[in-house]
Scaffold this active site. Structure first.
Site, short mmCIF file in Angstrom:
data_model
loop_
_atom_site.label_atom_id
_atom_site.label_comp_id
_atom_site.label_asym_id
_atom_site.label_seq_id
_atom_site.Cartn_x
_atom_site.Cartn_y
_atom_site.Cartn_z
N ARG A 1 23.89 66.46 32.78
CA ARG A 1 22.44 66.38 32.93
C ARG A 1 22.11 65.31 33.98
O ARG A 1 22.84 64.33 34.13
CB ARG A 1 21.78 66.01 31.60
CG ARG A 1 21.71 67.18 30.63
CD ARG A 1 20.99 66.79 29.36
NE ARG A 1 21.77 65.88 28.54
CZ ARG A 1 21.60 64.57 28.50
NH1 ARG A 1 20.65 63.99 29.22
NH2 ARG A 1 22.36 63.81 27.73
N TYR B 1 24.31 73.54 35.46
CA TYR B 1 24.86 72.87 34.28
C TYR B 1 23.97 73.12 33.04
O TYR B 1 22.74 73.09 33.13
CB TYR B 1 24.99 71.36 34.52
CG TYR B 1 25.37 70.66 33.24
CD1 TYR B 1 26.66 70.78 32.73
CD2 TYR B 1 24.42 69.96 32.48
CE1 TYR B 1 27.01 70.20 31.52
CE2 TYR B 1 24.76 69.38 31.27
CZ TYR B 1 26.05 69.51 30.80
OH TYR B 1 26.38 68.96 29.59
N GLY B 2 24.63 73.30 31.90
CA GLY B 2 23.96 73.67 30.64
C GLY B 2 22.63 73.01 30.39
O GLY B 2 21.59 73.67 30.34
N LYS C 1 17.66 71.83 25.96
CA LYS C 1 17.01 70.53 26.05
C LYS C 1 15.56 70.65 26.55
O LYS C 1 14.67 69.96 26.08
CB LYS C 1 17.79 69.61 27.00
CG LYS C 1 19.24 69.41 26.61
CD LYS C 1 19.36 68.81 25.24
CE LYS C 1 20.81 68.52 24.90
NZ LYS C 1 20.95 67.95 23.56
N HIS D 1 16.69 65.53 18.25
CA HIS D 1 18.06 65.67 18.76
C HIS D 1 19.00 65.34 17.59
O HIS D 1 19.61 64.27 17.56
CB HIS D 1 18.23 64.67 19.92
CG HIS D 1 19.49 64.86 20.71
ND1 HIS D 1 20.05 63.85 21.45
CD2 HIS D 1 20.29 65.93 20.91
CE1 HIS D 1 21.12 64.29 22.06
NE2 HIS D 1 21.30 65.54 21.74
N SER E 1 24.03 61.92 23.00
CA SER E 1 24.96 62.95 23.46
C SER E 1 26.39 62.42 23.46
O SER E 1 26.63 61.27 23.84
CB SER E 1 24.59 63.35 24.89
OG SER E 1 23.22 63.66 24.96
N ALA E 2 27.30 63.28 23.04
CA ALA E 2 28.74 62.97 23.05
C ALA E 2 29.10 61.79 22.14
O ALA E 2 29.97 60.99 22.47
CB ALA E 2 29.25 62.76 24.48
N CYS E 3 28.40 61.66 21.01
CA CYS E 3 28.73 60.61 20.03
C CYS E 3 29.16 61.23 18.71
O CYS E 3 29.09 60.58 17.66
CB CYS E 3 27.53 59.70 19.79
SG CYS E 3 27.21 58.59 21.16
N GLY E 4 29.57 62.50 18.72
CA GLY E 4 30.18 63.06 17.51
C GLY E 4 29.26 63.88 16.62
O GLY E 4 29.57 64.06 15.44
N LYS E 5 28.15 64.41 17.15
CA LYS E 5 27.27 65.23 16.30
C LYS E 5 28.01 66.49 15.84
O LYS E 5 27.95 66.88 14.68
CB LYS E 5 25.99 65.63 17.03
CG LYS E 5 24.98 64.48 17.10
CD LYS E 5 23.55 64.94 17.31
CE LYS E 5 23.36 65.67 18.62
NZ LYS E 5 23.67 64.83 19.79
N THR E 6 28.73 67.13 16.80
CA THR E 6 29.43 68.36 16.43
C THR E 6 30.50 68.06 15.39
O THR E 6 30.67 68.81 14.42
CB THR E 6 30.04 69.01 17.70
OG1 THR E 6 29.00 69.17 18.67
CG2 THR E 6 30.64 70.37 17.40
N ASP F 1 23.07 70.06 17.13
CA ASP F 1 22.44 69.35 18.24
C ASP F 1 20.92 69.19 18.11
O ASP F 1 20.39 68.17 18.51
CB ASP F 1 22.75 70.06 19.56
CG ASP F 1 22.46 69.22 20.79
OD1 ASP F 1 22.75 68.01 20.76
OD2 ASP F 1 21.92 69.77 21.77
N ARG G 1 32.80 71.60 28.54
CA ARG G 1 32.07 72.15 27.39
C ARG G 1 32.63 73.47 26.92
O ARG G 1 33.30 74.19 27.67
CB ARG G 1 30.61 72.37 27.79
CG ARG G 1 29.87 71.10 28.19
CD ARG G 1 29.40 70.37 26.99
NE ARG G 1 28.72 69.12 27.29
CZ ARG G 1 27.76 68.60 26.53
NH1 ARG G 1 27.34 69.23 25.46
NH2 ARG G 1 27.22 67.44 26.83
N GLY H 1 36.75 62.93 8.90
CA GLY H 1 36.62 63.34 7.50
C GLY H 1 36.22 62.19 6.58
O GLY H 1 35.52 62.39 5.58
C1 OXD Z 1 23.60 66.79 25.38
C2 OXD Z 1 24.03 68.14 24.95
O1 OXD Z 1 23.82 66.41 26.55
O2 OXD Z 1 23.83 68.45 23.77
O3 OXD Z 1 23.02 66.07 24.56
O4 OXD Z 1 24.52 68.92 25.77
MN MN Z 2 22.66 67.01 22.69
#
Ligand code: OXD
Ligand code: MN
Length: 597
Positions: free
Chosen positions: A73, A201-202, A210, A230, A252-257, A281, A370, A495
């Site tokens: 982004r 880009y996504g 977003k 978010h 972003s990229a802090c482990g939500k998934t 997300d 991604r 876990g």
């Molecule tokens: C982000 C995403 O950048 O979810 O937050 O792709």
């Molecule tokens: Mn995100």
């Protein structure tokens, strides 16, 4: 083809107008069918936009390599264009709507010459949910169409809903010439419209994500009395079969998934705990008739960060990715399998730019590479993700990457304090956006790049939910990323994070008393389940200790940050900050008195 039905006149007129401006060779209305997707894949394989992967190990999965300058982004090129600059706030880049339209329309002029213009009707959220909202994206990128099909409910059903409702968010996108100098992502919240050019880009190009589901939706949500956040949504089922849904905001990229797909450790698994994934997300929350907040995941798929996803960290994600996935900017093994750092098996032979892999060139996969995959492929996918009413939220969690100071977990005293905790959130930056990585920045509610209006008004909107009859979720803050003096993570994460969620659920159920501190309530000794946990008691004490001096400094830094929002800053939040400040001062004095006694 055109859309039929008189309530679609506005849509048809807009499509005609865009076609006149961008001059595509042809126009295609997307119906979201399997045949259409298969055709798009064929076209992209032929053009090289997609590359085949090993069909045996990764059936119907493909690799896309983006332009090397177009991998994340671009916050400095992202604008919120409200008539009054103050409405966009210091948290956004702003441009006057007329100037923004003129600037970007000049770039769109003739931008689709020789290309197909795709018209994508989509719905964010379950197609029959009153909480869902529709949009139409016009794009010249078949990669965007394929990704939107995975990420949204796209096609005929969405068009039918648009025809019924007569309203939709307009998103215009072209990859343009991919020149970063001619790249802009503009939002016009009052017009419910988005214009994005120069990036494939996504986050810049899949406009349902977003741009719509956060920036435009947050603006709509303020007007209509709901929240567009978010946040991941995870369902935790305890051994009694009771389910609690938790929404968590991390940058972003802090482990939500990873948290959304958490696999319980053996002890929890054996005891009968289960984890269900509703979203990874974005979360739209609305107060229900019962006073609780009810949430939907507006998305239908995951656009997740590949590096760090491995058999040890997120086997659920790996299982989700086993087939029908699109990979962007990952590396490839000799036998044509996708590869990234942290995958834990195989060796890269080709890097994300298509070069023979050479460690001297940096990581094999781009740090922000991604995967795009349907949520329904996830083994822990929660069927209630499709419920029109959404799921009731028991707890909201804020968190970020904080190597020092911030405890593993604490609970806010009440909603207003929780809003302060969310507003004060800070985290080290990651590769999800261009710019320096690892620098601490304030990222209120993880919405810094995504709130479509002035943060001060946004905090006031959050505070407005605290009214008679409301049964609001408890608010917590977590930090999985504390490091010791040698730079090693102190908490195992993944876990084991269920131990922390378990404590939260006990708090919600009134089963844990906790230990009150000036910054909120931390687990009392013995309240965190440590059975089988590989963390020493001293480390655990440190993880739940509140360093009063450090927090006084932190609160000062938070104060400076919040003061930056000026006069619009809600008094209630300022009062909360003073209250926490006084509690910290009192704790300092008590300590000093105890020391001299
Ligand atoms: C982000 C995403 O950048 O979810 O937050 O792709
Ligand atoms: Mn995100």
């Amino acid at each position: 083809m055109r859309a039929h039905g008189s309530s679609l006149d506005a849509l048809n007129r807009w499509v005609d107008e865009v076609a006149r401006l961008t001059e595509p060779a042809s126009i295609r209305w997307c119906d979201g069918s399997d045949a259409e997707y298969a055709g798009l894949v064929e076209t992209m394989l032929a053009s090289g936009d997609l590359l085949p992967l090993n069909a045996e190990t990764n059936p119907r999965s493909y690799l896309h390599r983006s332009h090397p300058s177009d991998v994340a982004r671009v916050e400095h090129l992202t604008f919120v264009c409200t008539p009054d600059e103050a409405d966009a706030g210091p948290n956004n880049h702003w441009m006057a709507p007329a100037e923004a339209h003129a600037k970007i329309d000049a770039l769109f002029a003739g931008a689709m010459r020789g290309r197909t213009m795709y018209v994508i009707p989509y719905c964010m959220g379950p197609i029959d949910s009153p909480l869902a909202r529709c949009g139409v994206e016009i794009t010249d990128s078949p990669y965007v169409v394929a990704n939107m099909r995975i990420m949204t409910r796209m096609g005929a059903a969405a068009l039918a809903r648009i025809e019924r409702e007569g309203r939709f968010v307009k998103g215009l996108h072209s990859t343009g010439d991919l020149d970063p100098e001619r790249r802009f992502i503009m939002h016009f919240p009052e017009e419910l419209s988005i214009k994005s050019i120069g990036s494939g880009y996504g986050g810049n190009a899949l406009l349902g994500k977003k741009c719509h589901a956060l920036r435009i939706a947050s603006h709509q949500a303020r007007r209509e009395g709901w929240l567009a956040e978010h946040m991941l949504i995870v369902g935790i089922e305890n051994p009694k079969g009771e389910k609690h849904y938790i929404a968590a905001a991390f940058p972003s990229a802090c482990g939500k998934t990873n948290l959304a797909m958490l696999i319980p450790t053996e002890g929890y698994r054996k005891a009968g705990w289960k984890v269900w994934t509703v979203g990874d997300d974005i979360c739209w929350m609305t107060p229900g008739d019962d006073g609780r907040l009810w949430a939907i995941n507006p998305e239908a798929g995951y656009f997740g960060v590949a590096p760090g996803t491995g058999a040890n960290t997120n086997p659920t994600a790996l299982a989700t990715l086993g087939h029908d996935a699109i990979f962007t900017n990952v590396a490839v093994t000799a036998d044509g399998r996708p590869w990234w750092e942290g995958l834990g098996e195989g060796e890269p032979v080709t890097d994300w730019q298509g070069r023979p892999f050479d460690a001297a060139n940096g990581p094999a996969a781009h740090p922000n590479s991604r995967f795009t995959v349907s949520a329904k492929q996830c083994p822990s996918w929660a069927p209630e993700s499709e419920d029109a009413a959404g799921v009731p939220i028991s707890a909201i969690v804020f968190g970020g990457r904080r190597p020092s100071l911030v405890p593993l977990v604490f609970e806010a005293n009440d909603w207003a304090h929780g809003v302060l905790v969310g507003a004060a959130m800070g985290s080290e930056t990651t590769a999800a956006a261009t710019g320096a990585v690892g620098v601490l920045r304030r990222d209120s509610m993880a919405m810094k790049p995504f709130c479509g209006y002035n943060f001060a008004d946004y905090f006031a909107h959050w505070l407005s939910f605290d009214k008679p009859g409301a049964k609001l979720p408890r608010i917590f803050h977590v930090n999985w990323f504390r490091k010791d003096a040698d730079g090693r993570f102190m908490w195992p994460g993944y876990g084991d994070n269920l131990r922390v969620l378990d404590w939260m659920i006990q708090r919600v159920a009134g089963l844990a008393t906790g230990h009150e501190t000036p910054i909120g309530t931390v687990p009392a000794k013995g309240e965190l389940n440590t059975e089988g946990l590989d963390v020493s008691p001293a480390t655990l004490d440190e993880l739940t200790r509140v360093d009063v001096e450090g927090w006084i400094e932190e609160l000062n830094a938070i104060g400076t940050y919040l003061d930056g929002f000026g006069e619009r800053m809600p008094e209630r939040l300022k009062a909360e900050r003073l209250r926490v400040g006084k509690a910290l001062e009192a704790a300092m004095e008590n300590r000093a008195t105890a020391a001299t006694a």
